[in-house]
Motif scaffolding. Sequence first.
Motif, PDB file in Angstrom:
ATOM      1  N   VAL A 105     -82.188 -15.028 -15.356  1.00 40.06           N
ATOM      2  CA  VAL A 105     -83.355 -14.332 -14.828  1.00 40.06           C
ATOM      3  C   VAL A 105     -84.305 -13.958 -15.961  1.00 40.06           C
ATOM      4  N   ASP A 106     -85.577 -13.806 -15.583  1.00 40.86           N
ATOM      5  CA  ASP A 106     -86.588 -13.276 -16.483  1.00 40.86           C
ATOM      6  C   ASP A 106     -86.596 -11.762 -16.270  1.00 40.86           C
ATOM      7  N   GLU A 107     -86.208 -11.014 -17.303  1.00 41.76           N
ATOM      8  CA  GLU A 107     -86.106  -9.557 -17.156  1.00 41.76           C
ATOM      9  C   GLU A 107     -87.425  -8.920 -16.727  1.00 41.76           C
ATOM     10  N   GLY A 108     -88.531  -9.510 -17.136  1.00 37.35           N
ATOM     11  CA  GLY A 108     -89.828  -8.943 -16.784  1.00 37.35           C
ATOM     12  C   GLY A 108     -90.278  -9.288 -15.378  1.00 37.35           C
ATOM     13  N   ASN A 109     -89.666 -10.286 -14.773  1.00 38.97           N
ATOM     14  CA  ASN A 109     -90.031 -10.706 -13.415  1.00 38.97           C
ATOM     15  C   ASN A 109     -88.818 -11.383 -12.787  1.00 38.97           C
ATOM     16  N   LEU A 110     -88.085 -10.619 -12.016  1.00 34.14           N
ATOM     17  CA  LEU A 110     -86.838 -11.127 -11.448  1.00 34.14           C
ATOM     18  C   LEU A 110     -87.059 -12.171 -10.353  1.00 34.14           C
ATOM     19  N   LYS A 111     -88.334 -12.411  -9.987  1.00 39.57           N
ATOM     20  CA  LYS A 111     -88.605 -13.493  -9.049  1.00 39.57           C
ATOM     21  C   LYS A 111     -88.497 -14.854  -9.739  1.00 39.57           C
ATOM     22  N   LYS A 112     -88.513 -14.819 -11.065  1.00 41.55           N
ATOM     23  CA  LYS A 112     -88.304 -16.032 -11.835  1.00 41.55           C
ATOM     24  C   LYS A 112     -86.834 -16.108 -12.220  1.00 41.55           C
ATOM     25  N   TYR A 113     -86.138 -17.048 -11.619  1.00 42.27           N
ATOM     26  CA  TYR A 113     -84.693 -17.152 -11.866  1.00 42.27           C
ATOM     27  C   TYR A 113     -84.242 -18.592 -11.674  1.00 42.27           C
ATOM     28  N   TRP A 114     -83.024 -18.852 -12.113  1.00 45.09           N
ATOM     29  CA  TRP A 114     -82.403 -20.161 -11.904  1.00 45.09           C
ATOM     30  C   TRP A 114     -80.908 -19.966 -11.709  1.00 45.09           C
ATOM     31  N   VAL A 115     -80.446 -20.404 -10.561  1.00 42.35           N
ATOM     32  CA  VAL A 115     -79.021 -20.322 -10.261  1.00 42.35           C
ATOM     33  C   VAL A 115     -78.329 -21.486 -10.956  1.00 42.35           C
ATOM     34  N   ASP A 116     -77.390 -21.164 -11.840  1.00 38.94           N
ATOM     35  CA  ASP A 116     -76.691 -22.180 -12.628  1.00 38.94           C
ATOM     36  C   ASP A 116     -75.608 -22.840 -11.766  1.00 38.94           C
ATOM     37  N   THR A 117     -75.842 -24.097 -11.418  1.00 41.23           N
ATOM     38  CA  THR A 117     -74.871 -24.838 -10.599  1.00 41.23           C
ATOM     39  C   THR A 117     -74.160 -25.913 -11.417  1.00 41.23           C
ATOM     40  N   SER A 118     -74.139 -25.738 -12.723  1.00 40.90           N
ATOM     41  CA  SER A 118     -73.523 -26.747 -13.584  1.00 40.90           C
ATOM     42  C   SER A 118     -72.021 -26.854 -13.363  1.00 40.90           C
ATOM     43  N   PHE A 119     -71.417 -25.868 -12.691  1.00 35.90           N
ATOM     44  CA  PHE A 119     -69.977 -25.903 -12.419  1.00 35.90           C
ATOM     45  C   PHE A 119     -69.638 -26.861 -11.275  1.00 35.90           C
ATOM     46  N   LEU A 120     -70.662 -27.322 -10.538  1.00 33.60           N
ATOM     47  CA  LEU A 120     -70.440 -28.229  -9.422  1.00 33.60           C
ATOM     48  C   LEU A 120     -70.251 -29.662  -9.915  1.00 33.60           C
ATOM     49  N   PRO A 121     -69.518 -30.483  -9.171  1.00 29.77           N
ATOM     50  CA  PRO A 121     -69.405 -31.904  -9.547  1.00 29.77           C
ATOM     51  C   PRO A 121     -70.742 -32.609  -9.377  1.00 29.77           C
ATOM     52  N   LYS A 122     -70.942 -33.661 -10.143  1.00 34.98           N
ATOM     53  CA  LYS A 122     -72.191 -34.420 -10.062  1.00 34.98           C
ATOM     54  C   LYS A 122     -72.120 -35.387  -8.880  1.00 34.98           C
ATOM     55  N   LEU A 123     -73.239 -35.466  -8.140  1.00 39.71           N
ATOM     56  CA  LEU A 123     -73.314 -36.384  -7.013  1.00 39.71           C
ATOM     57  C   LEU A 123     -73.492 -37.800  -7.553  1.00 39.71           C
ATOM     58  N   ALA A 124     -72.645 -38.717  -7.107  1.00 38.54           N
ATOM     59  CA  ALA A 124     -72.724 -40.101  -7.568  1.00 38.54           C
ATOM     60  C   ALA A 124     -74.045 -40.720  -7.194  1.00 38.54           C
ATOM     61  N   GLY A 125     -74.653 -41.488  -8.093  1.00 36.93           N
ATOM     62  CA  GLY A 125     -75.931 -42.110  -7.813  1.00 36.93           C
ATOM     63  C   GLY A 125     -75.805 -43.398  -7.022  1.00 36.93           C
TER      64      GLY A 125
ATOM     65  N   ALA B 263     -86.281 -24.717 -18.128  1.00 30.43           N
ATOM     66  CA  ALA B 263     -86.143 -24.792 -19.585  1.00 30.43           C
ATOM     67  C   ALA B 263     -86.464 -23.450 -20.238  1.00 30.43           C
ATOM     68  N   TYR B 264     -87.488 -22.769 -19.723  1.00 32.71           N
ATOM     69  CA  TYR B 264     -87.857 -21.452 -20.265  1.00 32.71           C
ATOM     70  C   TYR B 264     -86.714 -20.453 -20.068  1.00 32.71           C
ATOM     71  N   LEU B 265     -86.125 -20.446 -18.877  1.00 33.07           N
ATOM     72  CA  LEU B 265     -85.049 -19.497 -18.596  1.00 33.07           C
ATOM     73  C   LEU B 265     -83.798 -19.817 -19.404  1.00 33.07           C
ATOM     74  N   GLN B 266     -83.523 -21.100 -19.617  1.00 41.37           N
ATOM     75  CA  GLN B 266     -82.355 -21.466 -20.418  1.00 41.37           C
ATOM     76  C   GLN B 266     -82.517 -21.012 -21.862  1.00 41.37           C
ATOM     77  N   LYS B 267     -83.792 -20.930 -22.303  1.00 39.22           N
ATOM     78  CA  LYS B 267     -84.041 -20.508 -23.683  1.00 39.22           C
ATOM     79  C   LYS B 267     -84.219 -19.001 -23.806  1.00 39.22           C
ATOM     80  N   ASN B 268     -84.895 -18.383 -22.848  1.00 32.90           N
ATOM     81  CA  ASN B 268     -85.271 -16.972 -22.986  1.00 32.90           C
ATOM     82  C   ASN B 268     -84.679 -16.047 -21.915  1.00 32.90           C
ATOM     83  N   GLY B 269     -84.066 -16.641 -20.893  1.00 29.04           N
ATOM     84  CA  GLY B 269     -83.569 -15.819 -19.800  1.00 29.04           C
ATOM     85  C   GLY B 269     -82.303 -15.039 -20.130  1.00 29.04           C
TER      86      GLY B 269
END
Length: 232
Positions: free
Chosen positions: A212-232, A143-149
């Motif tokens: 990515v967090d510009e101040g610490n690139l170890k904090k990141y999130w790979v956006d996989t929203s382009f993938l299909p959703k796995l059926a529940g 959530a932090y990266l989606q807002k500030n990354g």
Amino acid sequence: MKTLNVIKYVFAIVGAAMLVGAFALYTNTTSFLERSETAQGTVVELIRSRSSDSTSYFPVVQFRAAGGREIEFQSNSGSNPPSYNRGEQVTVFYEPANPEDAMIDGFFSLWGAALIIGGIGSVFGLIGVGIIAFGVMKSRSKAYLQKNGVQIHASLQGVEQNTSLTVNGRNPFRIVCQWQHPQTRELHVFRSDNLWFDPTDHVDQEKVPVLVDEGNLKKYWVDTSFLPKLAG
């Protein structure tokens, strides 16, 4: 994966229940000692008890209660090798109103059950709470990266299996990509969150968006929203 979600709550609940049970055993023993009297007893027999994979020996003790009544009881605590020998003298705690309710004065005899159940409960609880806490931290970080990354586009390297995690005999998959910092020229490798299906056939682009967090690139999130959703 739903199974992992179930497991973390089951571990946490079972751990909490066992800790409550261990505390109840501790409280019961403490209360028993407060209202009990002591006597000298003799180990007259060792009862062998077999389970599927082990053997334990439970001492049978005789003692004389106040008033001269002869009492014999079997300890609830057994061990292998035996903790006591036939003919050995032991101190016994017993309830004056119910002398058959007696226990040997020994650490494991008195506190062993509470210690074992509490130890197992702590392990279960720590695993369950740890998994839950890790998930909460991951969600907050995302959530932090989606807002500030800052979004970058990393080069797709492929898909790997995360062999460090196994659930029901299965390993999750992760998308692997890399990006070279334009100023420092350092190469950074990014891995997506665990995916419980093979995304290989659904990744057809050369670049993958990463926050990515510009101040610490170890904090990141790979956006996989382009993938299909796995059926529940």
